[in-house]
Design a protein around this motif. Structure first.
Motif: not given
Length: 115
Positions: A78-85
């Motif tokens: 499952t692909e997701v986007t991760l951001s700072p934090g």
């Protein structure tokens, strides 16, 4: 024990786990400092277009904590986007990959501990 930034061992790996480009790694802890409970605690940097390929962990888990940039993270397909934090954890028997999905360097902390 104090280790200054300039003293941290730094390595560069190409096509890590079948990924694209280079991964720059600073060892925050040396393997002997884990007291037998893990093997990696690194500050990692992926330039735009670079990635660490999909792989599975057996007998250990890996956690990523995003410091800067934007990541495309594959969590067991499952692909997701991760951001700072954001924090992503991969348990023993599971798999993951990470790629820089932005125009600036992706920086994160990686921790691998024994299950």
């Amino acid at each position: 024990m104090i280790t200054r930034k300039r003293e941290l061992p730094e390595t560069v790996k190409t096509q890590m786990r079948g990924g694209d480009g280079e991964v720059r790694m600073k060892e925050l802890l040396q393997p002997g400092q884990f007291c037998g409970h893990g093997r990696l605690f690194n500050h990692m940097v992926l330039a735009p277009g670079c990635s660490i390929g999909y792989h599975e962990h057996q007998g250990e888990s890996e956690t990523f904590y995003i410091l800067a940039g934007e990541a495309r993270y594959n969590d067991n397909g499952t692909e997701v986007t991760l951001s700072p934090g954001d924090c992503a954890h991969t348990a023993s028997g599971q798999g993951h990959s990470i790629a820089n999905a932005g125009e600036t360097p992706l920086e994160f902390i990686a921790l691998i501990v024994n299950s």
